[in-house]
Design a protein around this motif. Structure first.
Motif, PDB file in Angstrom:
ATOM      1  N   LYS A   1       3.475 -81.693  16.106  1.00  0.00           N
ATOM      2  CA  LYS A   1       4.626 -81.414  15.241  1.00  0.00           C
ATOM      3  C   LYS A   1       4.930 -82.602  14.338  1.00  0.00           C
ATOM      4  CE  LYS A   1       9.523 -80.230  15.386  1.00  0.00           C
ATOM      5  NZ  LYS A   1      10.708 -79.950  16.243  1.00  0.00           N
TER       6      LYS A   1
ATOM      7  N   GLU B   1       4.665 -82.095  10.317  1.00  0.00           N
ATOM      8  CA  GLU B   1       6.005 -81.762   9.840  1.00  0.00           C
ATOM      9  C   GLU B   1       6.133 -81.977   8.323  1.00  0.00           C
ATOM     10  OE1 GLU B   1      10.662 -82.495  11.180  1.00  0.00           O
ATOM     11  OE2 GLU B   1       9.061 -83.804  11.944  1.00  0.00           O
TER      12      GLU B   1
ATOM     13  N   TYR C   1       4.601 -79.080   6.572  1.00  0.00           N
ATOM     14  CA  TYR C   1       5.455 -77.897   6.698  1.00  0.00           C
ATOM     15  C   TYR C   1       6.603 -77.967   5.696  1.00  0.00           C
ATOM     16  CZ  TYR C   1       9.491 -75.341   8.424  1.00  0.00           C
ATOM     17  OH  TYR C   1      10.619 -74.557   8.514  1.00  0.00           O
ATOM     18  N   LYS C   2       7.230 -79.118   5.616  1.00  0.00           N
ATOM     19  CA  LYS C   2       8.345 -79.267   4.685  1.00  0.00           C
ATOM     20  C   LYS C   2       7.882 -79.091   3.224  1.00  0.00           C
ATOM     21  CE  LYS C   2      11.203 -82.268   7.559  1.00  0.00           C
ATOM     22  NZ  LYS C   2      11.832 -83.618   7.685  1.00  0.00           N
TER      23      LYS C   2
ATOM     24  N   TYR D   1       7.879 -70.937   9.127  1.00  0.00           N
ATOM     25  CA  TYR D   1       8.306 -71.706  10.318  1.00  0.00           C
ATOM     26  C   TYR D   1       7.652 -71.152  11.582  1.00  0.00           C
ATOM     27  CZ  TYR D   1      11.326 -73.787  13.856  1.00  0.00           C
ATOM     28  OH  TYR D   1      11.793 -74.475  14.975  1.00  0.00           O
TER      29      TYR D   1
ATOM     30  N   TRP E   1       4.087 -72.136  11.715  1.00  0.00           N
ATOM     31  CA  TRP E   1       3.967 -73.562  12.095  1.00  0.00           C
ATOM     32  C   TRP E   1       4.186 -73.749  13.596  1.00  0.00           C
ATOM     33  CZ3 TRP E   1       8.190 -77.646  12.193  1.00  0.00           C
ATOM     34  CH2 TRP E   1       7.643 -78.919  12.353  1.00  0.00           C
ATOM     35  N   GLN E   2       5.194 -73.070  14.176  1.00  0.00           N
ATOM     36  CA  GLN E   2       5.452 -73.189  15.615  1.00  0.00           C
ATOM     37  C   GLN E   2       4.280 -72.638  16.427  1.00  0.00           C
ATOM     38  OE1 GLN E   2       7.979 -74.722  17.187  1.00  0.00           O
ATOM     39  NE2 GLN E   2       8.697 -75.389  15.175  1.00  0.00           N
TER      40      GLN E   2
END
Length: 373
Positions: A147, A151, A154-155, A211, A214-215
């Motif tokens: 993560k 991250e 992802y952002k 999201y 991504w998780q």
């Protein structure tokens, strides 16, 4: 008148002839002598009745000896005391050995397998729980690391989605804010609001999908990172369970062997005690025979010396003090139980005129001691 008449009648009698008066005097004297003699005879008879006749002195026909002193003076008395002490020790030893239970041939109990299986299960459960917790910690760490490393990406993708809808949403909002200046109708305003809601909903849906993707990507990575360790751990746990099953079976067998050995040892010790008890019983019986034989010898020696003294004194009987009680001569099965009212083995001899010849028999024992067999 009467007195006068008597006086007158008496005067002529005194005036009788002299021969008649002399005769009366002689008769009175004879009567007085007779009375004196009779009194003497009666007095003598009374004295004879009051004084008992002198006892006839006769020689004693019975002798008495103090048996305990003679027994203690016998040369074999010390040996008798040793035998009596040995009997006491043998009885105590026999009582101690027979107080324990007799040996029994018993089968050792089977050791239950369930406690060993439960122990193995508990250890395996602890291993599984511990290993699972360890893998979960490793998986969480891998997820956190992944993560942190993804991250920013992802952002960036989230911001790119926002940028795609930013101008369109901004234009609609500007129109709505200036609807009066632009003279927009209510239908147009409603349509703009609907378009704004659709754009925002579409943007939110794409962000939520991003999201979630991504998780899932994080979870997949974390799971994949521990799959190899999980497979190795499962294999190790199976081997460990098999090893523990083997160890439990071995422990059960060893416990069974220990029980067998302990019971066998107890049986051997008990059998040895019983053998010792039998040997002690035999020794006690032999000791009793020796005591009886030595007591008989001592009493026979004293009897022979007493017989010699009896011949010298012309005794018809010599008794012992104390004497053997009749109750002690009964067989064991008929002998009274011990108690305060039971006669002793020896009782006091009651004698009236027996002559004590203990010292003479003692001199005979000392001057001519009996030979030891």
């Amino acid at each position: 008148m009467a007195d006068a008449e008597k006086g007158q009648g008496a005067a002529p009698a005194e005036a009788g002839p002299p021969s008649r008066r002399k005769k009366r005097i002689l008769i009175g004297a004879a009567f007085a002598i007779l009375l004196v003699c009779l009194g003497a005879v009666l007095t003598r008879q009374a004295l004879q009745r009051q004084t008992p006749p002198a006892a006839t002195q006769t020689a004693s026909e019975t002798g008495v000896v103090r048996l305990q002193e003679l027994v203690q003076a016998h040369p074999a008395y010390g040996d008798l005391q040793k035998l009596l002490q040995e009997r006491t020790e043998l009885k105590a030893r026999l009582q101690e050995s027979t107080a324990l239970p007799a040996p029994l041939a018993v089968q050792p109990p089977e050791i239950e397998q369930k406690p060993f299986d439960d122990s193995v299960w508990q250890k395996n459960a602890q291993d599984v729980i511990g290993r699972r917790a360890e893998l979960e910690r490793a998986q969480k760490k891998a997820a956190a690391d992944y993560k942190a490393s993804t991250e920013e990406d992802y952002k960036a993708r989230r911001d790119a989605i926002n940028a795609e809808y930013l101008n369109a949403i901004l234009n609609i909002k500007l129109k709505l804010d200036n609807r009066e200046a632009m003279g927009l109708s209510d239908e147009t305003v409603a349509k703009l609001n609907a378009d704004l809601d659709d754009l925002e909903a579409e943007r939110g849906g794409r962000q939520i999908a991003l999201y979630r993707d991504w998780q899932q990507e994080i979870a997949g990575y974390a799971k994949a990172s521990v799959e190899k360790d999980f497979a190795a751990s499962h294999e190790n746990l199976e081997k460990l369970q098999a090893q523990r099953q083997t160890e439990a079976a071995k422990a059960q067998s060893e416990a069974q062997q220990r029980d067998i050995a302990a019971i066998s040892e107890q049986m051997q010790a008990s059998a040895a005690r019983q053998q010792q008890a039998l040997a002690t019983q035999d020794a006690l019986e032999e000791n009793e025979q020796k005591i009886l034989a030595l007591e008989s010898k001592i009493l026979n020696d004293i009897a022979s010396k007493a017989a010699k003294v009896a011949i010298l004194h012309h005794f018809t009987l010599i008794v012992c003090d104390p004497a053997r009680s009749l109750a002690s001569l009964l067989p064991d099965d008929f002998r009274p139980a011990a108690g305060p009212d039971v006669p002793e083995k020896y009782v006091k001899t009651v004698s009236v005129d027996a002559t004590d010849v203990t010292d003479e028999v003692l001199d005979e024992l000392e001057s001519d001691p009996p030979a030891n067999d």
